[in-house]
Scaffold this active site. Structure first.
Site, PDB file in Angstrom:
ATOM      1  CG  ASP A 153      -0.221  -0.151   2.525  1.00 18.91           C
ATOM      2  OD1 ASP A 153       0.802  -0.871   2.574  1.00 18.91           O
ATOM      3  OD2 ASP A 153      -0.663   0.441   3.526  1.00 18.91           O
ATOM      4  CD  GLU A 197       3.849  -1.019   6.977  1.00 11.72           C
ATOM      5  OE1 GLU A 197       4.576  -0.987   7.977  1.00 11.72           O
ATOM      6  OE2 GLU A 197       3.628   0.000   6.276  1.00 11.72           O
ATOM      7  CD  GLU A 198       2.745   3.292   5.412  1.00 16.04           C
ATOM      8  OE1 GLU A 198       2.663   3.780   6.552  1.00 16.04           O
ATOM      9  OE2 GLU A 198       3.830   3.171   4.810  1.00 16.04           O
TER      10      GLU A 198
END
Length: 216
Positions: free
Chosen positions: A77, A137-138
């Site tokens: 992402d 992931e963020e």
């Protein structure tokens, strides 16, 4: 062996990374990213599964000789940022940018897959290799989403490495942490409620700014 990563392998990696950089996608919206990963895996003849944890991809290669299962993970992402760089491969999705290197991470893992194949690891190596392309992931706990999918329930993964850019290291060098690394961060929201008053009588009010200062 690493000397083999020269032109045209290097150029292939650069082109791949720049493609992902041009088409960044936010958490759980990495549909085109996953599709491009699938296209590359098809070209390499590597089996994979899509839609793991919504948009994640898991590929695998097995060697002829038995051995441990190890995994290499990349996040996919991007961040909600407007890219200001003036480069030919600038983000084509306004307000979205690969500012944390995930475009490079994806290219690295795809490069590792190609390198293993071209160096005949399936014929000469041992065990099984998993390649995990993780969404969100963020934000959004993409790793947990992939685990909750059940895809890894029957896997006996003995080690997993999560690749990440480290600009402080000299070119050509890699760093590795022993044991568990890359812990997640969490957000905490705290609400401070005070009681108003007069500046001349601070002892008669409850100032949340002062309380917040002490809290910090």
């Amino acid at each position: 062996m690493i000397d083999a990563i020269l032109t045209p392998f290097h150029d292939w990696l650069v082109e791949l990374r720049r493609h992902f950089h041009q088409y960044p996608e936010l958490a759980y919206n990495e549909y085109e990213t996953a599709a491009q990963i699938a296209r590359v895996l098809d070209e390499l003849g590597v089996p994979y599964q899509k839609g793991i944890g919504k948009t994640g991809v898991v590929a695998s290669i097995s060697a002829k000789q038995s051995g441990p299962t190890v995994a290499l993970r990349s996040d996919m992402d991007a961040l909600p940022l407007l890219e200001a760089n003036d480069v030919s491969y600038k983000s084509k999705n306004p307000g979205v940018m690969h500012a944390c290197g995930h475009d490079g991470h994806v290219a690295i893992v795809l490069g590792a897959i190609r390198w293993l194949i071209e160096n005949q690891w399936p014929e000469k190596g041992r065990g099984r290799a998993l390649f995990v392309f993780q969404p969100a992931e963020e934000s959004g706990a993409g790793a947990k989403s992939m685990l909750d999918s059940g895809r890894f329930a029957s896997e006996e993964v003995e080690a997993m490495c999560a690749v990440h850019m480290h600009p402080e290291l000299p070119g050509g060098q890699m760093g590795m942490a022993e044991g568990v690394s890359n812990a997640a961060s969490s957000s905490v929201r705290i609400r401070l409620i005070g009681r108003g008053g007069h500046g001349a009588h601070p002892h008669l009010c409850a100032d949340p700014i002062v309380a917040g200062s002490y809290l910090i």
